[in-house]
Design an enzyme around this catalytic site. Structure first.
Site, mmCIF file in Angstrom:
data_model
loop_
_atom_site.group_PDB
_atom_site.id
_atom_site.type_symbol
_atom_site.label_atom_id
_atom_site.label_comp_id
_atom_site.label_asym_id
_atom_site.label_seq_id
_atom_site.Cartn_x
_atom_site.Cartn_y
_atom_site.Cartn_z
ATOM 1 N N HIS A 211 0.796 -1.235 0.000
ATOM 2 C CA HIS A 211 0.000 0.000 0.000
ATOM 3 C C HIS A 211 0.824 1.277 0.000
ATOM 4 O O HIS A 211 0.275 2.364 -0.163
ATOM 5 C CB HIS A 211 -0.948 0.032 1.202
ATOM 6 C CG HIS A 211 -0.252 0.369 2.492
ATOM 7 N ND1 HIS A 211 0.405 -0.556 3.246
ATOM 8 C CD2 HIS A 211 -0.100 1.552 3.143
ATOM 9 C CE1 HIS A 211 0.935 0.017 4.312
ATOM 10 N NE2 HIS A 211 0.645 1.303 4.274
HETATM 11 C C1 UD1 Z 1 -1.919 6.132 5.168
HETATM 12 C C2 UD1 Z 1 -0.592 6.685 5.684
HETATM 13 C C3 UD1 Z 1 0.459 5.593 5.627
HETATM 14 C C4 UD1 Z 1 -0.009 4.341 6.348
HETATM 15 C C5 UD1 Z 1 -1.370 3.908 5.822
HETATM 16 C C6 UD1 Z 1 -1.869 2.772 6.657
HETATM 17 C C7 UD1 Z 1 -0.312 9.087 5.225
HETATM 18 C C8 UD1 Z 1 0.420 10.090 4.423
HETATM 19 N N1 UD1 Z 1 -0.137 7.805 4.857
HETATM 20 O O1 UD1 Z 1 -1.723 5.810 3.808
HETATM 21 O O2 UD1 Z 1 1.642 6.058 6.284
HETATM 22 O O3 UD1 Z 1 0.942 3.303 6.142
HETATM 23 O O4 UD1 Z 1 -2.292 5.001 5.913
HETATM 24 O O5 UD1 Z 1 -2.821 2.000 6.016
HETATM 25 O O6 UD1 Z 1 -1.013 9.438 6.134
HETATM 26 N N2 UD1 Z 1 -9.127 4.853 0.851
HETATM 27 C C9 UD1 Z 1 -10.365 4.273 0.786
HETATM 28 N N3 UD1 Z 1 -10.996 3.992 1.964
HETATM 29 C C10 UD1 Z 1 -10.468 4.256 3.169
HETATM 30 C C11 UD1 Z 1 -9.214 4.867 3.224
HETATM 31 C C12 UD1 Z 1 -8.545 5.159 2.061
HETATM 32 O O7 UD1 Z 1 -10.894 4.008 -0.297
HETATM 33 O O8 UD1 Z 1 -11.111 3.957 4.193
HETATM 34 C C13 UD1 Z 1 -8.403 5.123 -0.425
HETATM 35 C C14 UD1 Z 1 -8.687 6.504 -1.009
HETATM 36 O O9 UD1 Z 1 -8.712 6.366 -2.394
HETATM 37 C C15 UD1 Z 1 -7.455 7.283 -0.606
HETATM 38 C C16 UD1 Z 1 -6.369 6.231 -0.610
HETATM 39 O O10 UD1 Z 1 -7.000 5.045 -0.171
HETATM 40 O O11 UD1 Z 1 -7.182 8.334 -1.493
HETATM 41 C C17 UD1 Z 1 -5.207 6.569 0.302
HETATM 42 O O12 UD1 Z 1 -5.659 6.838 1.628
HETATM 43 P P1 UD1 Z 1 -4.838 7.810 2.594
HETATM 44 O O13 UD1 Z 1 -5.422 7.777 3.943
HETATM 45 O O14 UD1 Z 1 -4.653 9.133 1.966
HETATM 46 O O15 UD1 Z 1 -3.402 7.177 2.642
HETATM 47 P P2 UD1 Z 1 -2.950 5.663 2.822
HETATM 48 O O16 UD1 Z 1 -2.377 5.187 1.546
HETATM 49 O O17 UD1 Z 1 -4.047 4.880 3.430
HETATM 50 N N1 UDP Z 2 -3.746 -5.045 9.074
HETATM 51 C C1 UDP Z 2 -5.039 -5.537 9.240
HETATM 52 N N2 UDP Z 2 -5.730 -5.893 8.113
HETATM 53 C C2 UDP Z 2 -5.211 -5.810 6.860
HETATM 54 C C3 UDP Z 2 -3.888 -5.297 6.728
HETATM 55 C C4 UDP Z 2 -3.196 -4.912 7.853
HETATM 56 O O1 UDP Z 2 -5.533 -5.648 10.368
HETATM 57 O O2 UDP Z 2 -5.906 -6.154 5.896
HETATM 58 C C5 UDP Z 2 -3.001 -4.632 10.283
HETATM 59 C C6 UDP Z 2 -1.652 -5.308 10.456
HETATM 60 O O3 UDP Z 2 -1.774 -6.568 11.102
HETATM 61 C C7 UDP Z 2 -0.897 -4.291 11.285
HETATM 62 C C8 UDP Z 2 -1.433 -2.958 10.762
HETATM 63 O O4 UDP Z 2 -2.676 -3.270 10.141
HETATM 64 O O5 UDP Z 2 -1.230 -4.422 12.651
HETATM 65 C C9 UDP Z 2 -0.489 -2.348 9.766
HETATM 66 O O6 UDP Z 2 -1.120 -1.294 9.125
HETATM 67 P P1 UDP Z 2 -0.741 -0.814 7.661
HETATM 68 O O7 UDP Z 2 0.028 -1.867 6.963
HETATM 69 O O8 UDP Z 2 -1.995 -0.325 7.049
HETATM 70 O O9 UDP Z 2 0.131 0.492 7.952
HETATM 71 P P2 UDP Z 2 1.669 0.730 8.294
HETATM 72 O O10 UDP Z 2 2.026 -0.116 9.452
HETATM 73 O O11 UDP Z 2 2.460 0.436 7.073
HETATM 74 O O12 UDP Z 2 1.716 2.185 8.584
#
Ligand code: UD1
Ligand code: UDP
Length: 363
Positions: A211
């Site tokens: 992601h």
């Molecule tokens: C964010 C964090 C990243 C973290 C990740 C965990 C920032 C800059 N990045 O990235 O560090 O590792 O969360 O998962 O804060 N979207 C949906 N539904 C949701 C949420 C997101 O469809 O419930 C889609 C949207 O298209 C959105 C994209 O995911 O534009 C990215 O979501 P966003 O929260 O901006 O950043 P993440 O990639 O989730």
């Molecule tokens: N996780 C989860 N379901 C998923 C993917 C990840 O519960 O489908 C959990 C995972 O076990 C860990 C956390 O989400 O505890 C990690 O989050 P993510 O990878 O979104 O973000 P990051 O740690 O890279 O910021």
């Protein structure tokens, strides 16, 4: 005493769960020193499987404020959060603000608190990838520099802070994700039926997550990762982050047939999937550590990691996003013989709560 917790993204719900529990325990054990945690959900993650499922499964109290910011560009998302968090803080006047990790919700919560001169505590302070092209790295550096309490999971994190001139308020507490894993591991064993639901044989699949912006926003890297997955002989289960799903759909990228794409799963299913996987392939921060704690070999699809100790131990290999390198790492991985304890003893949350309460400025 009133502490405002600002959170909004999936890993923050998991990190906050043990800390919220520790606040409640402290309140029960010290009726003479009441402490109230006020939860502010920015709305950064909003799909049920990216947010509400964690509140349900991990018994996190319902947020007192839901700011509904959702997705957007960095400036738009962070700016809206900042404005709305500030309104809440002005109204609620907490004694401290607590933020987790390195997302835009972390940054907005930190800036709102710092500008209002409310003491700020950062959980997972001092982590560095030394890659300023990552949005997370910018968030971490800024947040650490405006925090008055910095809760570090490792000595390496403390050393990074010292290098940047930050020594006051720094505490080695361990990692709250270790707390979460030890709190919920048994429940994942008894409560998850994900293998039955997916018809998946335990031990006979790899688990992948992808992601990170550096992979999803670079078609060459994403294609490299998918190509590697296509060269693996075993089934790969891929709980797909909505960000990656959208990119794959919009670029029309083909997902190899051995890859089982599923929706993001809740924490209990995720832990169950991790425990029974033969290997984990990921660009997640949190999952690298979970793989280590669970003794599952991990191949990290990034060029650098903040969790360097997992690499040094031999349980995690940093390979980037080139197909050949990923395939080679999967095929040649040798499980190390030992696995020293890393990132604390699973009691970080308790220390964090104690330190937050002890450090209350006398008024
Ligand atoms: C964010 C964090 C990243 C973290 C990740 C965990 C920032 C800059 N990045 O990235 O560090 O590792 O969360 O998962 O804060 N979207 C949906 N539904 C949701 C949420 C997101 O469809 O419930 C889609 C949207 O298209 C959105 C994209 O995911 O534009 C990215 O979501 P966003 O929260 O901006 O950043 P993440 O990639 O989730
Ligand atoms: N996780 C989860 N379901 C998923 C993917 C990840 O519960 O489908 C959990 C995972 O076990 C860990 C956390 O989400 O505890 C990690 O989050 P993510 O990878 O979104 O973000 P990051 O740690 O890279 O910021």
């Amino acid at each position: 005493m009133k502490i405002a917790t600002v959170l909004g993204a999936r890993p923050q719900f998991i990190k906050a769960a043990p800390v919220s529990r520790a606040f409640q325990t402290y309140g029960t054990d010290h009726p003479d020193r009441p402490v109230r945690e006020l939860i502010i959900h920015t709305g950064q993650h909003y799909d049920d499987e990216m947010s509400a499922v964690f509140f349900r499964e991990m018994s996190i109290p319902e947020p007192h404020f839901h700011l509904g910011v959702t997705s957007g560009s960095h400036g738009q998302q962070t700016g809206q959060m900042l404005q709305r968090i500030e309104d809440v803080l002005l109204h609620e006047k907490p004694d401290g603000v607590l933020v987790y990790g390195d997302t835009n919700s972390t940054l907005a919560g930190a800036l709102a608190a710092a500008k209002l001169k409310i003491p700020l505590a950062h959980v997972e302070a001092g982590l560095r990838s030394f890659n300023r092209l990552m949005p997370e790295e910018i968030n971490r550096v800024v947040v650490d520099h405006v925090s008055s309490l910095l809760f570090c999971p490792s000595q390496v994190a403390i050393d990074h802070l010292r290098t940047e001139g930050i020594t006051a308020g720094v505490h080695l507490v361990g990692d709250v994700m270790a707390d979460a894993l030890s709190l919920f591991s048994a429940l994942a064993d008894s409560g998850s039926d994900i293998h039955e639901r997916l018809g998946l044989a335990k031990g006979a699949y790899l688990l992948a997550t992808v992601h990170r912006a550096e992979n999803t926003d670079d078609p060459e890297r994403l294609a490299g990762i998918l190509s590697a997955f296509g060269q693996v002989d075993e089934p790969i289960v891929l709980p797909l982050h909505p960000r990656t799903r959208k990119v794959i759909d919009s670029l029309g990228l083909a997902v190899p047939k051995q890859v089982r794409v599923i929706k993001p799963v809740g924490y209990l299913d995720m832990i169950a999937l991790e425990k029974s996987s033969r290997m984990i392939l990921t660009d997640s921060g949190g999952i690298q550590k979970e793989a280590y704690w669970l003794g599952v070999p991990c191949v990290t699809l990034r060029d650098e990691t903040e969790w360097v100790e997992t690499i040094e131990s031999g349980w995690n290999q940093l390979v980037g996003a080139e197909a050949d390198k990923i395939v080679h790492a999967i095929r040649s991985f040798v499980r190390p013989e030992s696995r020293p304890g890393l990132y604390g003893d699973g009691r970080a949350a308790e220390r964090i709560v104690d330190l937050c309460i002890q450090s209350r400025p006398s008024t």
